[in-house]
Design an enzyme around this catalytic site. Structure first.
Site, PDB file in Angstrom:
ATOM      1  N   GLY A  43      20.981  53.619  34.827  1.00 39.94           N
ATOM      2  CA  GLY A  43      20.025  54.697  35.049  1.00 39.94           C
ATOM      3  C   GLY A  43      20.447  55.986  34.360  1.00 39.94           C
ATOM      4  N   ASN A  44      21.760  56.112  34.088  1.00 40.55           N
ATOM      5  CA  ASN A  44      22.259  57.304  33.402  1.00 40.55           C
ATOM      6  C   ASN A  44      21.793  57.380  31.957  1.00 40.55           C
ATOM      7  OD1 ASN A  44      23.866  58.722  35.379  1.00 40.55           O
ATOM      8  ND2 ASN A  44      25.222  56.968  35.355  1.00 40.55           N
ATOM      9  N   LYS A 148      29.249  51.661  48.381  1.00 41.69           N
ATOM     10  CA  LYS A 148      28.508  52.038  47.172  1.00 41.69           C
ATOM     11  C   LYS A 148      28.117  53.509  47.247  1.00 41.69           C
ATOM     12  CE  LYS A 148      26.187  50.829  43.379  1.00 41.69           C
ATOM     13  NZ  LYS A 148      26.810  50.253  42.177  1.00 41.69           N
ATOM     14  N   LYS A 237      23.366  46.694  39.986  1.00 45.70           N
ATOM     15  CA  LYS A 237      22.435  46.225  38.958  1.00 45.70           C
ATOM     16  C   LYS A 237      23.092  45.244  37.987  1.00 45.70           C
ATOM     17  CE  LYS A 237      22.930  48.546  34.710  1.00 45.70           C
ATOM     18  NZ  LYS A 237      24.307  48.894  34.786  1.00 45.70           N
ATOM     19  N   LYS A 298      31.110  46.061  35.960  1.00 51.34           N
ATOM     20  CA  LYS A 298      30.465  45.544  34.753  1.00 51.34           C
ATOM     21  C   LYS A 298      31.249  44.347  34.204  1.00 51.34           C
ATOM     22  CE  LYS A 298      28.445  49.963  33.171  1.00 51.34           C
ATOM     23  NZ  LYS A 298      27.718  50.084  34.383  1.00 51.34           N
TER      24      LYS A 298
END
Length: 362
Positions: A43-44, A148, A237, A298
């Site tokens: 989103g960044n 989170k 995500k 990630k």
């Protein structure tokens, strides 16, 4: 009657041979199957440094940065797009403090899906943003220990006041405090058949599925009733992207960042970037675990996809958004597979990549 059958057979033989030649010609001319790739963007990517989180600024970033890259990839790949929602869902949570995070997640999917769909339309690609629900286990350990981080940072006094007035769970994040929510593992993507239907008709100009935004809306079945209900949580995500890639039997999974691939000694004079790495090397060295930001999850998601894919040649890659096309060609970012010669190959910026021979389980 026998004579007529014989005459028919003899007459048909040249036609059969002719059709056979035509079919062989068509087979030879048939284009090779495009690789199926899931691309995940944080989103960044919609928030440039120094700019406010406005819809106008996000649209500008999507049009100028993401859309041209995705359009280029669609020329040679079968593409599925997913995105994060960290800054956006944090902003929504501040505006609507009484809303649960499943609802906020759905709202952010609509907001960001609109932004990316409009950006793709500007480069003549039809995108379909899908409000995606993702099933999670309500007994996941994450619900017992929310970790989170979401939303902005607070000082100690403000954090304590918000915790008491709104019932938020807040934890220390460095020298500040931030709200935390549960982040369970994704188990099932409810709209996966819709994604497959879009891929079945995808061409270079679309439709491009935009799915699992922000990790998807976390839902679960209520007892044995078959009724789904949302849960107060957010799904990572990148983890959801790995599940999406597995369920679609994708060839590759690309996680785009703003800092390139996986680095050793990141930010130091002796820093070096991995060109290719095996999953065993990444697990053995715990690569990404000490990186700033969210590099650890990630790397974890990339390993998860590669090792659990039905395709033994499945690959994942981490790299910069602007280098997406070069990442597919193994010219940029870090390319991850089950096996790599020497386990890891480093970029040598003065020449060709350098192979380091290391133990399989370092």
């Amino acid at each position: 009657m026998a004579t007529s059958r014989l005459m028919f057979s003899e007459a048909a033989r040249p036609l059969g041979l002719q059709l056979g030649r035509q079919l062989r010609f068509c087979a030879a001319e048939a284009p090779a199957k495009k690789p199926r790739i899931v691309v995940a963007v944080g989103g960044n990517a919609l928030v440039r440094r120094g700019e406010r989180l406005t819809i106008e600024n996000q649209l500008k970033a999507a049009r100028n940065d993401a859309a041209p890259v995705l359009k280029k990839l669609m020329e040679t790949c079968e593409l599925i797009f997913t995105h994060g929602n960290g800054p956006q869902v944090g902003e929504l949570a501040l505006e609507r403090s009484a809303a649960t995070f499943d609802v906020l997640g759905a709202e952010s999917q609509g907001q960001i899906g609109y932004i990316f769909s409009q950006a793709m339309a500007s480069v003549d690609v039809t995108a379909v943003a899908m409000l995606t629900q993702v099933e999670v286990d309500p007994q996941d350990e994450a619900f017992n220990n929310p970790e989170k981080f979401v939303g902005p940072v607070y000082g100690a006094m403000e954090a304590n006041a918000l915790s008491q007035s709104l019932g938020w769970t807040i934890k220390r994040d460095g020298e500040y405090f931030r709200r935390v929510v549960a982040s369970p593992w994704p188990k099932k993507i409810l709209q996966i058949d819709g994604v497959r239907a879009l891929l079945a008709v995808q061409k270079p100009n679309g439709p491009l599925p935009i799915v699992c935004g922000g990790g998807g809306v976390p839902v679960t079945r209520r007892g044995n009733t078959g009724i789904y209900e949302g849960l107060e949580a957010v799904i990572d995500k990148d983890r959801c992207g790995a599940l999406l890639a597995r369920e679609l039997e994708a060839d590759g999974y690309i996680i785009l960042t703003d800092g390139g691939g996986i680095w050793e000694n990141f930010g130091k004079p002796n820093a070096r970037e991995m060109h290719q790495a095996s999953t065993s090397y990444l697990k053995g060295t715990k690569a990404g675990a000490k990186f700033p930001g969210s590099m650890g999850p990630k790397v974890e998601a990339a390993i998860d996809f590669v090792e659990n894919s039905k395709n033994p040649k499945a690959w994942a890659a981490l790299g910069d958004l602007k280098d997406a096309a070069d990442i597919v060609a193994k010219k940029a970012g870090t390319f991850i597979t089950r096996e790599v010669k020497g386990e890891v190959i480093w970029y040598n910026r003065e020449g060709s990549p350098k192979i380091d021979r290391v133990p399989r389980s370092p």
